[in-house]
Design a protein around this motif. Structure first.
Motif, PDB file in Angstrom:
ATOM      1  N   ILE A   3     -16.720 -43.658  15.180  1.00  0.00           N
ATOM      2  CA  ILE A   3     -15.325 -44.005  15.434  1.00  0.00           C
ATOM      3  C   ILE A   3     -14.468 -43.499  14.274  1.00  0.00           C
ATOM      4  N   ALA A   4     -13.309 -42.938  14.599  1.00  0.00           N
ATOM      5  CA  ALA A   4     -12.385 -42.455  13.574  1.00  0.00           C
ATOM      6  C   ALA A   4     -11.227 -43.415  13.406  1.00  0.00           C
ATOM      7  N   VAL A  28     -12.806 -41.913   8.262  1.00  0.00           N
ATOM      8  CA  VAL A  28     -11.401 -42.195   7.984  1.00  0.00           C
ATOM      9  C   VAL A  28     -10.667 -40.887   7.737  1.00  0.00           C
ATOM     10  N   GLY A  29      -9.534 -40.729   8.403  1.00  0.00           N
ATOM     11  CA  GLY A  29      -8.745 -39.514   8.253  1.00  0.00           C
ATOM     12  C   GLY A  29      -7.561 -39.719   7.324  1.00  0.00           C
ATOM     13  N   THR A  30      -7.298 -38.707   6.511  1.00  0.00           N
ATOM     14  CA  THR A  30      -6.133 -38.697   5.635  1.00  0.00           C
ATOM     15  C   THR A  30      -5.612 -37.271   5.541  1.00  0.00           C
ATOM     16  N   PHE A  65      -7.476 -35.410   8.582  1.00  0.00           N
ATOM     17  CA  PHE A  65      -7.210 -36.019   9.883  1.00  0.00           C
ATOM     18  C   PHE A  65      -7.993 -35.350  11.017  1.00  0.00           C
ATOM     19  N   GLY A  66      -7.892 -34.041  11.122  1.00  0.00           N
ATOM     20  CA  GLY A  66      -8.520 -33.337  12.230  1.00  0.00           C
ATOM     21  C   GLY A  66     -10.030 -33.466  12.231  1.00  0.00           C
ATOM     22  N   GLU A  67     -10.645 -33.380  11.073  1.00  0.00           N
ATOM     23  CA  GLU A  67     -12.104 -33.487  10.990  1.00  0.00           C
ATOM     24  C   GLU A  67     -12.576 -34.890  11.349  1.00  0.00           C
ATOM     25  N   ALA A  68     -11.816 -35.887  10.938  1.00  0.00           N
ATOM     26  CA  ALA A  68     -12.184 -37.263  11.288  1.00  0.00           C
ATOM     27  C   ALA A  68     -12.111 -37.455  12.796  1.00  0.00           C
ATOM     28  N   ALA A  91      -0.390 -32.230  15.633  1.00  0.00           N
ATOM     29  CA  ALA A  91      -1.027 -31.147  14.887  1.00  0.00           C
ATOM     30  C   ALA A  91      -2.537 -31.117  15.067  1.00  0.00           C
ATOM     31  N   ILE A  92      -3.145 -32.243  15.464  1.00  0.00           N
ATOM     32  CA  ILE A  92      -4.600 -32.280  15.662  1.00  0.00           C
ATOM     33  C   ILE A  92      -4.937 -32.570  17.123  1.00  0.00           C
ATOM     34  N   SER A  93      -4.053 -32.150  18.029  1.00  0.00           N
ATOM     35  CA  SER A  93      -4.241 -32.468  19.442  1.00  0.00           C
ATOM     36  C   SER A  93      -5.556 -31.923  19.997  1.00  0.00           C
ATOM     37  N   ASP A  94      -5.989 -30.747  19.531  1.00  0.00           N
ATOM     38  CA  ASP A  94      -7.241 -30.179  20.028  1.00  0.00           C
ATOM     39  C   ASP A  94      -8.430 -31.061  19.675  1.00  0.00           C
ATOM     40  N   GLN A  95      -8.406 -31.645  18.495  1.00  0.00           N
ATOM     41  CA  GLN A  95      -9.520 -32.496  18.063  1.00  0.00           C
ATOM     42  C   GLN A  95      -9.505 -33.859  18.754  1.00  0.00           C
ATOM     43  N   LEU A  96      -8.348 -34.239  19.283  1.00  0.00           N
ATOM     44  CA  LEU A  96      -8.223 -35.525  19.975  1.00  0.00           C
ATOM     45  C   LEU A  96      -8.442 -35.399  21.480  1.00  0.00           C
ATOM     46  N   ALA A  97      -8.419 -34.199  22.015  1.00  0.00           N
ATOM     47  CA  ALA A  97      -8.478 -33.991  23.464  1.00  0.00           C
ATOM     48  C   ALA A  97      -9.683 -34.684  24.090  1.00  0.00           C
ATOM     49  N   GLY A  98      -9.420 -35.426  25.168  1.00  0.00           N
ATOM     50  CA  GLY A  98     -10.470 -36.101  25.914  1.00  0.00           C
ATOM     51  C   GLY A  98     -10.874 -37.447  25.361  1.00  0.00           C
TER      52      GLY A  98
END
Length: 236
Positions: A3-4, A28-30, A65-68, A91-98
Protein backbone atom coordinates in the motif's frame (compact mmCIF):
# COMPACT_ATOMS: atom_id res chain seq x y z
CA UNK A 1 -0.61 -6.09 0.73
CA UNK A 2 1.60 -3.38 -0.73
CA UNK A 3 0.00 0.00 0.00
CA UNK A 4 1.25 3.50 -0.85
CA UNK A 5 0.78 6.58 1.30
CA UNK A 6 1.49 9.85 -0.49
CA UNK A 7 2.65 12.55 1.91
CA UNK A 8 4.89 12.72 4.96
CA UNK A 9 2.80 14.95 7.24
CA UNK A 10 1.06 13.87 10.41
CA UNK A 11 -1.84 12.22 8.60
CA UNK A 12 0.39 10.26 6.27
CA UNK A 13 2.51 9.13 9.20
CA UNK A 14 -0.56 7.91 11.06
CA UNK A 15 -1.64 5.76 8.13
CA UNK A 16 1.85 4.46 7.37
CA UNK A 17 2.44 3.40 10.95
CA UNK A 18 -0.94 1.70 11.31
CA UNK A 19 -0.65 -0.12 7.98
CA UNK A 20 2.79 -1.41 8.92
CA UNK A 21 1.39 -2.53 12.28
CA UNK A 22 -1.29 -4.48 10.40
CA UNK A 23 1.38 -6.29 8.41
CA UNK A 24 1.23 -4.42 5.10
CA UNK A 25 4.26 -3.39 3.06
CA UNK A 26 4.15 0.40 3.16
CA UNK A 27 5.63 2.75 0.57
CA UNK A 28 5.54 6.43 1.46
CA UNK A 29 5.73 8.96 -1.35
CA UNK A 30 7.35 12.38 -1.15
CA UNK A 31 8.48 14.95 -3.72
CA UNK A 32 12.19 14.59 -2.96
CA UNK A 33 13.24 11.82 -0.55
CA UNK A 34 16.73 13.24 -0.04
CA UNK A 35 15.35 16.66 0.89
CA UNK A 36 12.73 15.07 3.17
CA UNK A 37 15.39 13.09 5.03
CA UNK A 38 17.72 16.10 5.23
CA UNK A 39 15.28 18.20 7.25
CA UNK A 40 16.34 18.68 10.85
CA UNK A 41 13.52 20.89 12.16
CA UNK A 42 9.91 19.97 13.01
CA UNK A 43 7.38 20.70 10.28
CA UNK A 44 4.73 23.46 10.43
CA UNK A 45 2.50 21.21 12.57
CA UNK A 46 5.26 20.38 15.03
CA UNK A 47 5.92 16.84 13.77
CA UNK A 48 9.48 15.62 14.34
CA UNK A 49 11.80 15.49 11.30
CA UNK A 50 10.83 12.60 9.02
CA UNK A 51 14.21 10.88 9.28
CA UNK A 52 13.77 10.70 13.04
CA UNK A 53 10.22 9.36 12.67
CA UNK A 54 11.33 6.80 10.08
CA UNK A 55 14.01 5.47 12.42
CA UNK A 56 11.25 4.62 14.89
CA UNK A 57 9.22 2.87 12.15
CA UNK A 58 11.52 0.39 10.43
CA UNK A 59 10.26 -1.38 7.35
CA UNK A 60 8.54 1.66 5.82
CA UNK A 61 10.08 2.63 2.48
CA UNK A 62 10.39 6.27 1.40
CA UNK A 63 10.25 6.89 -2.36
CA UNK A 64 9.37 9.64 -4.84
CA UNK A 65 5.61 10.01 -5.36
CA UNK A 66 5.48 8.10 -8.64
CA UNK A 67 7.62 5.20 -7.46
CA UNK A 68 5.56 4.80 -4.30
CA UNK A 69 2.34 4.71 -6.35
CA UNK A 70 3.86 2.15 -8.71
CA UNK A 71 4.84 -0.08 -5.80
CA UNK A 72 1.26 -0.35 -4.51
CA UNK A 73 -0.78 -3.42 -5.40
CA UNK A 74 -4.10 -1.58 -5.53
CA UNK A 75 -4.54 0.95 -2.73
CA UNK A 76 -2.98 4.42 -2.64
CA UNK A 77 -3.80 6.91 0.12
CA UNK A 78 -3.54 10.59 -0.79
CA UNK A 79 -2.17 12.60 2.09
CA UNK A 80 -0.86 15.46 -0.06
CA UNK A 81 -2.10 18.88 1.04
CA UNK A 82 -5.19 20.01 -0.84
CA UNK A 83 -3.53 23.01 -2.50
CA UNK A 84 -0.97 20.81 -4.27
CA UNK A 85 -2.79 17.48 -4.55
CA UNK A 86 -4.34 17.84 -8.01
CA UNK A 87 -1.14 18.87 -9.79
CA UNK A 88 0.98 16.28 -7.99
CA UNK A 89 -1.42 13.41 -8.66
CA UNK A 90 -1.88 14.41 -12.30
CA UNK A 91 1.88 14.25 -12.78
CA UNK A 92 1.91 10.58 -11.70
CA UNK A 93 -1.34 9.55 -13.38
CA UNK A 94 0.33 6.67 -15.26
CA UNK A 95 1.55 5.12 -12.02
CA UNK A 96 -1.91 5.47 -10.46
CA UNK A 97 -3.87 4.07 -13.42
CA UNK A 98 -6.20 1.21 -12.49
CA UNK A 99 -5.67 1.65 -8.76
CA UNK A 100 -7.91 2.82 -5.93
CA UNK A 101 -6.97 6.29 -4.71
CA UNK A 102 -8.32 7.21 -1.28
CA UNK A 103 -8.44 10.99 -1.10
CA UNK A 104 -8.76 12.75 2.25
CA UNK A 105 -7.36 16.12 1.21
CA UNK A 106 -9.25 19.32 1.99
CA UNK A 107 -8.84 22.08 -0.65
CA UNK A 108 -7.78 24.78 1.78
CA UNK A 109 -6.36 28.15 0.79
CA UNK A 110 -4.42 29.42 3.78
CA UNK A 111 -4.27 33.05 4.89
CA UNK A 112 -7.12 34.07 2.58
CA UNK A 113 -7.82 37.72 1.85
CA UNK A 114 -11.55 37.76 2.65
CA UNK A 115 -13.98 40.40 3.84
CA UNK A 116 -15.17 38.54 6.93
CA UNK A 117 -12.37 36.35 8.31
CA UNK A 118 -13.01 33.59 10.84
CA UNK A 119 -10.40 33.95 13.59
CA UNK A 120 -9.08 30.80 15.28
CA UNK A 121 -6.29 30.14 17.81
CA UNK A 122 -3.95 29.29 14.91
CA UNK A 123 -4.91 32.22 12.66
CA UNK A 124 -7.62 32.87 10.09
CA UNK A 125 -9.65 29.81 9.09
CA UNK A 126 -8.58 28.73 5.59
CA UNK A 127 -10.92 29.19 2.65
CA UNK A 128 -12.23 26.24 0.63
CA UNK A 129 -11.50 26.36 -3.10
CA UNK A 130 -13.31 24.72 -4.84
CA UNK A 131 -16.54 24.88 -2.87
CA UNK A 132 -20.30 24.43 -3.41
CA UNK A 133 -20.31 23.64 -7.14
CA UNK A 134 -17.25 21.38 -7.26
CA UNK A 135 -14.85 19.51 -4.99
CA UNK A 136 -11.23 18.45 -4.97
CA UNK A 137 -12.35 14.81 -5.06
CA UNK A 138 -14.27 15.43 -8.28
CA UNK A 139 -11.41 17.37 -9.81
CA UNK A 140 -9.04 14.51 -9.14
CA UNK A 141 -11.47 11.98 -10.65
CA UNK A 142 -11.93 14.11 -13.79
CA UNK A 143 -8.18 14.58 -14.18
CA UNK A 144 -7.48 10.87 -13.59
CA UNK A 145 -10.29 8.98 -15.36
CA UNK A 146 -8.35 5.69 -15.18
CA UNK A 147 -8.08 5.91 -11.38
CA UNK A 148 -10.82 4.79 -9.00
CA UNK A 149 -11.08 7.78 -6.65
CA UNK A 150 -12.83 7.31 -3.31
CA UNK A 151 -13.32 10.27 -1.00
CA UNK A 152 -13.07 9.16 2.61
CA UNK A 153 -11.24 9.72 5.91
CA UNK A 154 -11.77 13.47 5.50
CA UNK A 155 -14.35 13.93 8.29
CA UNK A 156 -11.95 12.88 11.09
CA UNK A 157 -8.44 13.58 12.24
CA UNK A 158 -6.28 10.90 10.66
CA UNK A 159 -5.10 9.67 14.06
CA UNK A 160 -8.74 8.78 14.71
CA UNK A 161 -9.26 7.29 11.25
CA UNK A 162 -6.56 4.70 11.95
CA UNK A 163 -7.77 4.13 15.52
CA UNK A 164 -11.52 4.79 15.74
CA UNK A 165 -11.80 3.16 19.16
CA UNK A 166 -9.90 6.11 20.61
CA UNK A 167 -13.21 8.02 20.45
CA UNK A 168 -16.31 6.62 22.14
CA UNK A 169 -15.09 3.08 21.84
CA UNK A 170 -15.31 3.39 18.06
CA UNK A 171 -19.06 3.99 17.95
CA UNK A 172 -19.09 6.66 15.25
CA UNK A 173 -19.48 6.86 11.49
CA UNK A 174 -17.07 7.06 8.56
CA UNK A 175 -18.19 7.98 5.04
CA UNK A 176 -17.13 6.85 1.56
CA UNK A 177 -18.05 8.34 -1.82
CA UNK A 178 -17.01 7.35 -5.32
CA UNK A 179 -18.06 6.09 -8.71
CA UNK A 180 -16.77 2.52 -8.44
CA UNK A 181 -18.55 0.08 -6.11
CA UNK A 182 -15.57 -2.27 -5.98
CA UNK A 183 -13.26 0.57 -4.99
CA UNK A 184 -15.59 1.65 -2.20
CA UNK A 185 -15.70 -1.96 -0.99
CA UNK A 186 -11.89 -2.03 -0.89
CA UNK A 187 -11.84 1.18 1.15
CA UNK A 188 -14.53 -0.14 3.49
CA UNK A 189 -12.46 -3.30 4.01
CA UNK A 190 -9.46 -1.17 4.93
CA UNK A 191 -11.57 0.85 7.36
CA UNK A 192 -12.84 -2.38 8.91
CA UNK A 193 -9.24 -3.48 9.45
CA UNK A 194 -8.61 -0.16 11.18
CA UNK A 195 -11.51 -0.95 13.54
CA UNK A 196 -14.47 0.88 11.99
CA UNK A 197 -17.85 -0.81 12.42
CA UNK A 198 -20.07 1.89 10.87
CA UNK A 199 -19.11 2.89 7.32
CA UNK A 200 -21.75 4.76 5.32
CA UNK A 201 -21.65 4.87 1.51
CA UNK A 202 -23.10 8.28 0.67
CA UNK A 203 -23.00 7.79 -3.09
CA UNK A 204 -21.14 9.16 -6.10
CA UNK A 205 -17.92 11.18 -5.99
CA UNK A 206 -20.06 14.36 -6.17
CA UNK A 207 -20.73 13.76 -2.47
CA UNK A 208 -17.11 14.71 -1.86
CA UNK A 209 -18.47 18.27 -1.81
CA UNK A 210 -20.32 17.60 1.43
CA UNK A 211 -17.35 15.94 3.08
CA UNK A 212 -14.97 18.75 2.17
CA UNK A 213 -17.41 21.49 3.18
CA UNK A 214 -17.91 19.78 6.54
CA UNK A 215 -14.33 20.68 7.43
CA UNK A 216 -15.34 24.08 8.81
CA UNK A 217 -18.04 22.59 11.02
CA UNK A 218 -15.62 19.95 12.24
CA UNK A 219 -13.19 22.69 13.23
CA UNK A 220 -15.93 24.62 15.01
CA UNK A 221 -16.97 21.59 17.06
CA UNK A 222 -13.37 20.73 17.85
CA UNK A 223 -12.73 24.25 19.10
CA UNK A 224 -15.87 24.15 21.24
CA UNK A 225 -14.96 20.81 22.78
CA UNK A 226 -11.25 21.45 23.05
CA UNK A 227 -10.36 18.01 21.69
CA UNK A 228 -11.06 15.20 19.25
CA UNK A 229 -14.52 13.76 18.78
CA UNK A 230 -16.52 11.49 16.51
CA UNK A 231 -19.73 11.95 14.53
CA UNK A 232 -22.39 9.24 14.65
CA UNK A 233 -25.21 8.86 12.12
CA UNK A 234 -28.24 7.54 13.99
CA UNK A 235 -30.63 5.66 11.71
CA UNK A 236 -34.35 5.58 12.27
Amino acid sequence: MKIAVLGTGGGGRAHAARLAELGHDVYVGTRDPEATLARTEPDMMGNVPYKEWLTDHPGITLLPFGEAASAADNLVINGIDGHNALATLTAISDQLAGKVLIDYAVPYLYNPDIEHPWPTPWGVMPKLDPCDTDSLGEQIQRALPDVKVVKSFVTQEQETVVNPKAIGGGDHTMFVAGQDAGAKKAVTDLLTSYGWTDVLDVGDIVCARGMEMYAGMHSAIGLALGGHFGVKVVRR
